[in-house]
Design an enzyme around this catalytic site. Structure first.
Site, PDB file in Angstrom:
ATOM      1  N   SER A 119      -4.152 -11.876 -22.838  1.00  0.00           N
ATOM      2  CA  SER A 119      -4.690 -11.214 -21.659  1.00  0.00           C
ATOM      3  C   SER A 119      -4.536  -9.700 -21.757  1.00  0.00           C
ATOM      4  CB  SER A 119      -3.962 -11.712 -20.405  1.00  0.00           C
ATOM      5  OG  SER A 119      -4.314 -10.952 -19.266  1.00  0.00           O
ATOM      6  N   TYR A 141     -10.413  -7.097 -19.441  1.00  0.00           N
ATOM      7  CA  TYR A 141     -10.901  -6.679 -18.127  1.00  0.00           C
ATOM      8  C   TYR A 141     -11.570  -5.317 -18.311  1.00  0.00           C
ATOM      9  CZ  TYR A 141      -8.308 -10.318 -15.610  1.00  0.00           C
ATOM     10  OH  TYR A 141      -7.851 -11.524 -15.128  1.00  0.00           O
ATOM     11  N   THR A 167     -13.884 -10.904 -19.069  1.00  0.00           N
ATOM     12  CA  THR A 167     -13.849 -11.591 -17.784  1.00  0.00           C
ATOM     13  C   THR A 167     -14.804 -10.883 -16.834  1.00  0.00           C
ATOM     14  OG1 THR A 167     -11.603 -12.416 -18.067  1.00  0.00           O
ATOM     15  CG2 THR A 167     -12.409 -12.209 -15.819  1.00  0.00           C
ATOM     16  N   LYS A 244     -16.513 -14.694 -19.714  1.00  0.00           N
ATOM     17  CA  LYS A 244     -15.696 -15.680 -18.999  1.00  0.00           C
ATOM     18  C   LYS A 244     -15.884 -15.514 -17.494  1.00  0.00           C
ATOM     19  CE  LYS A 244     -10.955 -17.360 -18.468  1.00  0.00           C
ATOM     20  NZ  LYS A 244     -10.961 -17.379 -16.989  1.00  0.00           N
ATOM     21  N   HIS A 268     -12.257 -19.148 -12.239  1.00  0.00           N
ATOM     22  CA  HIS A 268     -10.946 -18.504 -12.322  1.00  0.00           C
ATOM     23  C   HIS A 268      -9.853 -19.401 -11.740  1.00  0.00           C
ATOM     24  CE1 HIS A 268      -9.806 -14.392 -13.667  1.00  0.00           C
ATOM     25  NE2 HIS A 268      -8.665 -14.687 -13.083  1.00  0.00           N
TER      26      HIS A 268
END
Length: 372
Positions: A119, A141, A167, A244, A268
């Protein structure tokens, strides 16, 4: 304090025969606020609950009189071989659950031959995670600072990551009432290892009536990410690019037109738009819209090997696994995560054979029936 108050014993882990059993062990040892951070959803948690109900409505039509004596769970995910049609989902701040955090879960993933997704908000740096020997993907992100996001992509490439997952369903973090009630904030020793500054940030500023983690992401994330930015990211890296958080068939078709390599059908885990369609209910339409032009994975609600088989039968190439592995990490560190992956692998092999499928390709040809 990070991690659980104590780990489950080896005997307790051995006695856990489903992911739900491991979750009960983890809930027993985790502090309440951390437990709620993992388990909770947004709003009234309608979508969180609907994910599970929707998966349970998918019934498989097994085939018989087929040789399944050597049923194989091996799969190809984004061009790489895996021992299961699954990868570890990107999850932030895993040192909340265990002092080793992402390192322990990555080692478990490596032991079971599945990719580990790092992540952007990882509490361990991608270089350390890659050094565990796990096949790594990197979740991005879209940060406000263009230089910072470009540097993250380069950093992921240099660390040997095999894919980039953008994402696309988090312009900001949704309001999650459990975190708000708890005034949830990170402890001082848990930080976002990839974001500057390295020291305490707004994510550490506990306050009543708010989530410090949500405040921090609002500060860091760009809410104006668009298709133009997807095209920019496509030009920045030669790695496979995955979006995603796609639920609409129209979005899936446009992504395929742009040349993305994969999609993750996801809400999510019920943590963003409350009331969003369950991921498994959107899966078949996304697969049809992608029309074989890119891989399609699914997450949100997957808890068992049977769930994995359901996703495959509806056209998915594989799944991402989130909460079950976090409960394993909390309950027993690397050993706990390995145990959960082992359970899922055995469940999937059992489900494949009982459904008359000798391999993943056969599973994707199974028929399904939706219960009312």
């Amino acid at each position: 304090m990070t991690g659980p108050d104590r780990e489950a014993s080896a005997r307790e882990l051995k006695a856990a025969v489903t992911a739900d059993d491991v979750e009960r062990l983890a809930r027993r040892v985790l502090p309440c606020a951390v437990r709620d951070f993992v388990a909770g959803g947004s709003g009234t948690e309608t979508t969180l609950a609907a994910n599970r109900r929707a998966l349970d409505r998918v019934h498989l039509v097994p085939r018989v009189l087929r040789d399944v004596s050597r049923a194989s769970t091996a799969a190809s995910l984004l061009g790489s071989d895996a021992l299961l049609p699954a990868a570890v989902a990107p999850v932030a701040y895993q040192r909340l659950l265990h002092p080793e955090g992402e390192l322990a879960l990555a080692r478990a993933a490596a032991a079971h031959g599945v990719p580990f997704t790092v992540s952007t908000l990882s509490s361990r740096p991608v270089e350390e995670i890659a050094a565990t020997g796990a096949m790594t993907w990197f979740q991005l992100y879209w940060l406000r600072d263009p230089g910072e996001r470009r540097a993250l992509v380069r950093r992921a490439e240099d660390a040997g990551c095999a894919a980039v997952l953008l994402t696309v369903d988090v312009p900001w973090m949704a309001r999650r009432p459990r975190d708000v009630r708890n005034g949830f904030a990170l402890p001082p020793d848990v930080t976002a290892a990839h974001l500057a500054p390295r020291g305490p940030s707004r994510a550490h500023d506990a306050s009543r009536g708010g989530s410090a983690v949500a405040a921090h992401t609002a500060q860091a994330f760009a809410p104006a990410v668009t298709w133009r930015d997807v095209a920019e990211l496509r030009s920045l890296t030669r790695l496979p690019l995955v979006l995603k958080g796609v639920l609409a068939a129209e979005d899936a078709a446009r992504a395929a037109d742009l040349g993305v390599d994969g999609l993750v059908v996801s809400n999510h885990g019920g943590r963003q738009l409350d009331g969003a369609v369950p991921a498994v209910d959107a899966l078949a339409d996304v697969v049809a819209a992608a029309a074989g032009r890119c891989a399609v994975l699914m997450d949100s609600g997957v808890r068992s090997g049977t769930d994995v088989l359901r996703a495959l039968a509806l056209g998915a190439d594989g799944v991402l696994l989130g909460r079950p592995l976090l409960w394993g990490l909390a309950a027993g560190g690397e050993a706990g995560a390995r145990h959960v992956l082992g359970l899922l692998a055995r469940e999937l092999r059992d489900a494949l054979g009982l459904a008359g499928c000798a391999d993943i390709a056969a599973a994707r040809r199974l028929e399904t029936v939706r219960a009312p």
